[in-house]
Every structure is written in C-alpha cells, then in structure tokens.
Design a protein around this motif. Structure first.
Motif, mmCIF file in Angstrom:
data_model
loop_
_atom_site.group_PDB
_atom_site.id
_atom_site.type_symbol
_atom_site.label_atom_id
_atom_site.label_comp_id
_atom_site.label_asym_id
_atom_site.label_seq_id
_atom_site.Cartn_x
_atom_site.Cartn_y
_atom_site.Cartn_z
ATOM 1 N N SER A 121 38.586 43.426 40.944
ATOM 2 C CA SER A 121 39.071 42.394 41.864
ATOM 3 C C SER A 121 38.467 41.040 41.517
ATOM 4 C CB SER A 121 38.708 42.738 43.308
ATOM 5 O OG SER A 121 38.989 44.085 43.558
ATOM 6 N N ILE A 122 37.170 41.068 41.229
ATOM 7 C CA ILE A 122 36.505 39.800 40.910
ATOM 8 C C ILE A 122 37.064 39.226 39.612
ATOM 9 C CG2 ILE A 122 34.313 38.759 40.249
ATOM 10 C CD1 ILE A 122 33.005 40.776 42.222
ATOM 11 N N TRP B 116 39.925 39.762 38.266
ATOM 12 C CA TRP B 116 41.315 39.358 38.543
ATOM 13 C C TRP B 116 41.360 37.972 39.178
ATOM 14 C CZ3 TRP B 116 45.552 43.160 38.730
ATOM 15 C CH2 TRP B 116 46.744 42.638 39.217
ATOM 16 N N ALA B 117 40.603 37.822 40.262
ATOM 17 C CA ALA B 117 40.598 36.553 40.987
ATOM 18 C C ALA B 117 40.050 35.435 40.112
ATOM 19 C CB ALA B 117 39.765 36.690 42.259
ATOM 20 N N THR B 118 39.104 35.776 39.262
ATOM 21 C CA THR B 118 38.526 34.772 38.363
ATOM 22 C C THR B 118 39.575 34.245 37.383
ATOM 23 O OG1 THR B 118 36.364 35.803 38.532
ATOM 24 C CG2 THR B 118 36.713 34.363 36.654
ATOM 25 N N GLU C 163 42.785 34.255 37.795
ATOM 26 C CA GLU C 163 43.746 33.448 38.560
ATOM 27 C C GLU C 163 43.206 32.046 38.806
ATOM 28 O OE1 GLU C 163 46.085 36.802 41.247
ATOM 29 O OE2 GLU C 163 44.425 35.680 42.118
ATOM 30 N N HIS C 164 41.952 31.982 39.188
ATOM 31 C CA HIS C 164 41.366 30.687 39.506
ATOM 32 C C HIS C 164 41.283 29.797 38.270
ATOM 33 C CE1 HIS C 164 38.466 27.775 41.198
ATOM 34 N NE2 HIS C 164 39.018 28.118 42.342
ATOM 35 N N MET D 287 48.382 45.449 44.045
ATOM 36 C CA MET D 287 47.822 44.124 43.837
ATOM 37 C C MET D 287 48.847 43.188 43.221
ATOM 38 S SD MET D 287 44.098 45.272 42.581
ATOM 39 C CE MET D 287 43.251 43.752 42.276
ATOM 40 N N LEU E 298 50.250 39.522 44.836
ATOM 41 C CA LEU E 298 49.896 38.296 44.135
ATOM 42 C C LEU E 298 50.435 37.016 44.763
ATOM 43 C CD1 LEU E 298 48.219 37.285 41.871
ATOM 44 C CD2 LEU E 298 50.203 37.464 40.374
ATOM 45 N N PHE F 240 48.045 35.889 47.224
ATOM 46 C CA PHE F 240 46.882 35.339 46.524
ATOM 47 C C PHE F 240 47.121 33.871 46.202
ATOM 48 C CE2 PHE F 240 45.220 39.506 45.535
ATOM 49 C CZ PHE F 240 43.898 39.281 45.214
ATOM 50 N N MET G 122 45.378 30.463 47.608
ATOM 51 C CA MET G 122 44.655 29.605 46.693
ATOM 52 C C MET G 122 45.105 28.155 46.822
ATOM 53 S SD MET G 122 43.468 30.927 43.164
ATOM 54 C CE MET G 122 45.051 31.172 42.472
#
Ligand SMILES: Nc1ncnc2c1ncn2[C@@H]1O[C@H](COP(=O)(O)OP(=O)(O)O)[C@@H](O)[C@H]1O
Ligand SMILES: [Mg+2]
Length: 511
Positions: free
Chosen positions: A349-350, A352-354, A356-357, A451, A455, A458, A462
């Motif tokens: 998860s981390i 993934w989110a990283t 994306e960011h 997930m 998205l 997400f 964001m």
C-alpha cells in the motif's frame, strides 16, 4: 617538487582549458626560494618523526656534521673497546651491549663472570647484574663514553630541530601561496584523473540542457563494470529513456525482475551518471542527454539507526517522506524496494501510494525497483508510468540472468531459485516451493483487483489534498446532498424544524 614538474610539463603545451591555465598560473607563483631552501636542507629519505632526527642533509650545516661525527666516532670507539676487554678478561665470549636501564655494559657467561668478580679483574669490571646464565658489569670508561655519546646525539638533534623550526617558519610565511598551489594541484588532479578514466573506460561527454529529458543509451555502472572486468566478465549496458524534450512520454519507470537480475545496479548507474555529468565528468554510457537535475534523491539499501531509536522500517519511511515532501519535477528519484520492512499489504500500500504521489504531485523523473508485481498494473492508470523488467531465462529449473533491461513486467521474483543457488538446504527449498504454490493460489491477487477499482477515489482524495491541504471534501458533499433532498415547500413547520436540528447535529458530530 610535484608542483615544479607539473609546471614544466604544462608550460610545454599551447592550448590549455581556462581552469587549467589558471591553476598553472597559481603554481608558478610558488616562491622558488622556499623550494630551494627545502631542497638543500632536507635529506632524500625522511624519517616519519622529526624527533628521530636524521632529516637534515649532510653538508647543509657544518656544526651539525661535526656533532654527528663525534656521536658516530664514539660508537666506533665502543666497538674497539669490546676487543680490548676481551683480551683483558681473557675470553672471546665477552660482549659490550646497551640497554636503557644499565646504559652500556659488558656481558659474559656466568662461569666467566665469577672470575671477573675477583682481583685483579674487579678493578676494571664493576658487577651490576647476575642473570640465569650471564653476568653484567659496567666500567668507568664505558660510563664516560656513554655520557659523551648521549650528549653528542642530543646536541645533533637539537641542531636539527632548530633547522626544522627555521624551515617551518619559512613555509608558514608562504602559507597563502602554498594553499593556493595545493588547490591548483587538486584541480589538476581531478581534471586529469577524470580525463584518464574517460579515455581508459570509454566514457562519453554528456549533453546537459534545460529540458527534463533523461536519455541514456548504453549506460553502465562504473564500479560493477570494473569489478566484472577483473574477473574477465562483461557488463551488459542498458538504456534508460525517461521524459524526452518533446513532452513527458515517460516519467516514472517501475522496474520489476528477479532477485539478482540487476535492478539495483540499474538504478544506481543512472544516478551515478547524473552525479558524474553534473560534476563535469564524462559518463559511462554510449550517449547521454539530460535536463539539469536539481536534486538527486535515493532510497536504497536497508540501514538502521538503532542507536537513535529508529528501526530499519522507520529509517526507510523517514527517507521516503523526505523525498515525497521535497522532490520537484526537475529531480531524479531512485527508490529501491520500498515497503519491504513491514507486512506485505502494508508495504504494498505504501509503495503504491508513493508511486501515485510521485506521478501526480512531485512529477519527478523516477526509477522505482520493486518486488510488488502488483504495481506494474498502475501503468494502465498513470499515463507517464512505464514498466521495465530485467530479462532472465530458465535452464534446467535454474534461473539464468541476462542483466538486460527491457520494456515489460516480470511475472515473478524467482526468489526460491536464487535461494537454491545460494545453497539453502534442498528440504527448505522444496518446502518453500510448496508454500509458494499454496499462497499464490490463495488470496494474493484478490485485494489488488479491488485496489485497482479504488484508484479513482485515491486520485480524487489526492487532488483534494493538493488543493485544500486537508481531506474534508467528501463529508461536505454528503451534507450538500442532504440539503438538496429537502424541499421546504413540502414540509410542515414542525418537520422543517426537525430537519434543521438534524442537520445541525450532523455538522457538530463531524467537526
Ligand atoms: N548490467 C549488468 N551486467 C552484468 N552484470 C550485472 C549487471 N547488473 C547486475 N549485474 C550483476 O548482478 C548482481 C546483482 O545485481 P543487483 O543489481 O543487486 O540485482 P537486484 O537488485 O535485481 O537483486 C550484481 O552484483 C552484478 O554482479
Ligand atoms: Mg536489489
């Protein structure tokens, strides 16, 4: 000396780059008088320590030479005394020796020593020590010579130290010129070394511009390549094509591939190429073109900082946080396997989110190596994300590494094959295979599908975060929807009042 030779060599060349001719000019300003003085005063072979003496050249200072002669002469006198004492004591087994406790003394065997204790020998030999198999005696003559040698040696050293202070003073007086000269030599050293490496290792001059391009053809890792060469092996060169000048075609590469395939090497070689290019060096590649990188961020390896109370995972997160908070569209980020120091889904998860960011907020150029193959699916959602993988083939059930980076995603990590190569017991390898098969048949893929569906949410969260700084958007929307559903014309005054209270109450609960 080095400075003088350098000046001689470089003065013979006609065209020097600016930096080099400035350095040369600086070297020429070194006072020749100091060089001459040091050259004539100092011996060829210098002691490590000035208190050992012996660093002043013979012939530099006549008084020093006289004192040294006296000291050395006395040493010869001692040798002749030994011969004389042998005759006197009627033995060939007598030795004159020296130690710090007795100074110079005569040593004979125990048996012979008994004889020397008696007249007439005891007029010359004064008993000092009896050992297991030897006796030691001093003589008045030896004591006198001892004092003479010591004082001559002391005086010689004192002379030398005085000369040393004198030279040191002269060097100090030229401090500015010496500092400037050593800077100049350092500049030349760096330039010359980089030029030499560039020629010997076949490096290329990079093109650096104002774009956000990052296009490396045939890039290599300078250190791994050199190490392989000593073993007679070839390094497999790899391209790296991120955003080009025309527009951002690719900005983040997610690199999957088996253990030991060369992911970490690939990440680091591209980062090193940036460092080398921007410090003014040639780079290990066939061609290289890049837009100036404002900062290079890297999160690699598993370090901890236990002394300061940070676990491996904490260090990883602190570093990742620094990247996500600071990286700009001009930065280059390399992330090597983040999210591994915790439970799989946490980590995934981390990671993934990283990604994306980095894609949406930082917009940096980034290389992201990972074992979470789920992340490769992001290329379907994130426009500027590409997947790279490192090729391997299988041969008789073993994995063969080709170290070739190509477009695409790895289907698995070959961790068990690598474990087998490393020599894990056959039973453990077999057991791991069985477990892996069970796990893979089980739940691993299911949550990822979910997930993927999540998205869009997400993304909207964001965007809201980016705009407002806080994520309170969805709650407001629900209130709005409820308000919209109310039609005052259609309500009794009592219903209207109740609805108002209800809305007010929800609002209080939310804040
Ligand atoms: N491009 C390459 N050419 C030749 N050997 C390589 C190459 N890349 C990596 N290797 C070799 O493979 C080893 C493992 O590489 P590494 O980058 O640590 O793999 P990974 O991060 O994928 O596990 C390196 O130590 C090196 O010896
Ligand atoms: Mg690695």
């Amino acid at each position: 000396m080095a400075a003088r030779e350098t000046v001689d060599i470089l003065s013979g060349l006609d065209a020097l780059p600016d930096e080099m001719s400035q350095a040369l000019a600086t070297l020429k300003r070194l006072p020749g008088s100091l060089e001459n003085r040091l050259g004539t005063a100092l011996s060829e072979d210098l002691p490590l320590n000035k208190r050992d003496g012996g660093f002043v050249r013979l012939g530099f200072e006549p008084q020093l030479d006289d004192t040294r002669a006296l000291r050395d002469e006395s040493r010869r006198v001692i040798a002749s005394m030994q011969a004389r004492y042998c005759e006197l004591a009627e033995t060939k087994q007598l030795k004159v020796k020296h130690n710090n406790f007795l100074g110079y003394f005569v040593e004979v065997s125990q048996v012979h020593g008994e004889k020397l204790l008696k007249a007439p020998f005891n007029e010359t030999f004064i008993h000092r020590q009896t050992m297991a198999d030897a006796m030691r005696f001093s003589t008045t003559e030896l004591n006198e010579i001892e004092a003479k040698i010591a004082s001559a040696a002391d005086r010689a050293l004192a002379f030398e130290l005085a000369i040393f202070d004198d030279l040191a003073g002269a060097a100090l007086a030229a401090t500015d010129e010496l500092k400037a000269a050593s800077d100049a030599l350092a500049t030349m050293d760096v330039a010359a070394s980089l030029a030499e490496v560039a020629v010997m290792r076949d490096w290329v001059r990079p093109i650096i511009d104002e774009s956000v391009a990052f296009q490396i053809e045939g890039g290599r890792h300078p250190v791994v390549e050199a190490a392989l060469r000593t073993r007679g092996q070839a390094f497999v060169a790899n391209d790296c094509q991120l955003a080009d000048n025309a527009g951002a075609t690719a900005q983040i590469a997610v690199i999957t591939g088996p253990n030991m395939a060369g992911k970490s090497t690939y990440l680091r070689q591209n980062a090193l190429i940036v460092v080398l290019a921007q410090m003014g060096a040639y780079v290990p590649a066939r061609t290289a073109r890049m837009g100036i990188v404002d900062r290079l961020f890297s999160r690699v390896g598993a370090a901890d900082d236990l002394a300061r109370g940070r676990s491996t995972f904490m260090v990883e997160m602190v570093e990742t946080a620094a990247i996500l908070n600071q990286a700009t569209p001009r930065s280059l980020v390399i992330l090597d396997e983040i999210g591994r120091g915790t439970a799989t889904f946490d980590g995934l998860s981390i990671a993934w989110a990283t990604v994306e960011h980095l894609h949406e907020a930082n917009k940096s150029r980034a290389l992201f190596a990972t074992h979470f193959h789920e992340l490769t699916k992001l290329s379907g959602k994130l426009a500027r994300l590409i997947n790279l993988t490192v090729r391997v083939t299988e041969w008789n059930g073993d994995v063969v590494f080709l170290h070739e980076v190509v477009q695409g995603a790895a289907d698995r990590s070959y961790g068990i094959q690598v474990a087998k190569l490393a020599g894990l017991p056959a039973a453990v390898v077999e057991r791991a295979r069985t477990l892996l098969a069970e796990l893979e048949a089980g739940e691993r893929s299911a949550p990822v599908e979910k997930m993927m569906d999540d998205l869009p949410l997400f993304a909207s969260v964001m965007q809201a975060t980016a705009k407002a700084g806080h994520g309170a958007g969805s709650a407001k929307d629900e209130l709005r929807a409820e308000l919209d559903a109310i039609d005052p014309d259609d309500m009794s005054p009592r219903d209207a009042l109740e609805a108002l209270y209800a809305l007010k109450k929800r609002r209080t609960l939310e804040t």
